[in-house]
Enzyme design. Sequence first.
Site, PDB file in Angstrom:
ATOM      1  N   HIS A 271       0.779  -1.234   0.000  1.00 10.18           N
ATOM      2  CA  HIS A 271       0.000   0.000   0.000  1.00 10.18           C
ATOM      3  C   HIS A 271       0.815   1.291   0.000  1.00 10.18           C
ATOM      4  CE1 HIS A 271      -3.154  -2.860   1.162  1.00 10.18           C
ATOM      5  NE2 HIS A 271      -3.988  -1.995   0.632  1.00 10.18           N
ATOM      6  N   HIS A 381      -5.898  -2.592   8.525  1.00 11.68           N
ATOM      7  CA  HIS A 381      -5.722  -2.402   7.095  1.00 11.68           C
ATOM      8  C   HIS A 381      -5.315  -0.960   6.784  1.00 11.68           C
ATOM      9  CE1 HIS A 381      -6.427  -4.198   3.023  1.00 11.68           C
ATOM     10  NE2 HIS A 381      -6.177  -2.935   2.740  1.00 11.68           N
ATOM     11  N   HIS A 460      -9.309   5.081   1.191  1.00 11.78           N
ATOM     12  CA  HIS A 460      -7.911   4.925   0.779  1.00 11.78           C
ATOM     13  C   HIS A 460      -7.291   6.302   0.609  1.00 11.78           C
ATOM     14  CE1 HIS A 460      -8.911   0.746   0.049  1.00 11.78           C
ATOM     15  NE2 HIS A 460      -7.625   0.495  -0.143  1.00 11.78           N
TER      16      HIS A 460
END
Length: 611
Positions: A271, A381, A460
């Site tokens: 990520h 996450h 995100h």
Amino acid sequence: MHMLKLAPCALALGLAFGTAFASGGASGPVVQMEAQGSIGEVVVNPYNIAPLTAVIRNGGYVIEDATVRVVPKKGGQEIAYKVNNAELKTHAGIPVFGLYADYENTVEVSYNRLFNGKKEAVKETYKIRTAPVYMEMNGSVNTKGVMFDTEVKHVDAKYADRLYLVNNLVPKPPKAARAVWNNPAGGALEWAYGPANGIIDTKGEVRWYLLPNLEMYDPESIYKSGIMMGFQQGTDGLLTWGYGQRYVKYDLLGREVYNRRLPSNYSDFSHALDRAQNGHYFLRVASADLRRADGKRVHTVRDVIAEVDENGRVVDEFRLFDILDPYRDVVIKTLDQGAVCLNIDASQAGKTLSAEDLAKQEASDTFGDIAGVGPGRNWAHVNAVDYDPNDDSIVISSRHQSSVVKIGRDKEVKWILATPTGWSDKYKDKILTPVDKDGKPLKCENNACEGGFDWTWTQHTAWIVDSKTNKDVLFLTVFDNGDGRALEQPPLPDMKYSRAVVYKIDQKKMTVEQIWEYGKERGNDWYSPVTSLTKYMDDKDSVMVYSATAGMGAAPSKDATGKAKAASAHPYILEFDWGKTTPAVEIKINDAMGYQAMPISVDKAFNYQVK
């Protein structure tokens, strides 16, 4: 007789490869390199990982003050740039970037050539042939052999020179699916989609792509595989990113600056990484070996930020399972289990986890890349990290907490941008209060607010707008994916939508104002259940948006066997003038799994100011 028979062969070989023979045999070491112009030979793909680049070698001369122009196809986009002398020395010639694939490119160069005390200004044209774009295939009949199938919808003149780095993914190749961590249990090693990374122009043409060789990337190796993510271009023009157990730096010609293993205390990069202003890197990783409070040893999942210096030494770490609450479950219980980030399973679309499911899971020894609570599972996450030098802190985005959090060097939470629901007393005074443009608090209940404000849900990217931020007021860009909005699944799947959002946070008053959004009006077709990006671009005072899995949230269909099949995605690249809600750029990419995209500067890459 044998000698007479060999002579014609030798002659033919000599002619074919441009060699010269004296009457007595070979005249010395053979140089078999053809020079098109007045310096050296053209080397295509000079570092073996960037096939649409080349170097025109200096031919033994000293050359300075070069410029390059890749002549566009009819109606195409010109790429032209200056090359500083440091680059000319580094590459032993003129670096050529932005060639068209499967094409005889025309490249115009100018430079000064120094020889025997004289300086000569030279202008030349070269022809450089390239091969088609190569894609590694996984054998699936549903996999296209095309990197980017683009549709250019609209580009304002202001943005006509844009080049966009597209960081997409391809289905996991079987080569990458043969190993998992087992000492200790858990981790995210099996999360290993293949790379599809390239640069497109505003006509939709591929002008650069990364073809990783086995030296840097090997899907059958634990320590050389993984999803390539977290691309950034620094002020020095160099690209940094990470994959699996590595973080790396390369230039646009493919020259390796470094390719490093993660420090042994950590595992499973994915990520995000951030290059801080002091040269340090903040890497989103996991603990390679954590002893939980119950004594169990696990690999954790996406819940550690490691700070490393220029030499790869770890200077600090942020262990989020110690800083935040890894057992806050209000978001985990409302996630669509058909799309828990990239663990896409169409058969689970619309299903959620119950409190009973989570309790059974926590009582078990089931660890790994699964939605759940507690260290060793995917409770956080974290998909973005950004360093703020104004107060020596970091901002992180936690998808599975639907939260953006600022954390200080002392490992204390400074503020939380999220719904107040589910936070323990320890964090309640850290939650930002939504306000209107006049600073008046908005009425919020049942995880929703009046006045058009909304928090982000399974978001995100949470990135600071550096040039507009100071110690008191911080501007933040976020892509609000929108799954589990208001902590519930909607009655119908097509009611879901995503947003690109900009917030203004008063860090003294602990308030947050939503100052810009886009996407709700696009509805479900623009909804990206996972991935995506919103990023401020200082060079054009614009907001770049990549709705990277648009279309994937549509209701699943069934294949010929009756098995549920996920809808295909069609990502959108959009760019907006600051404050405007009409896209200045819109490019659609068909049938692709997107992660992120961002503008790339050729000037930074080849004409940066050498210190």
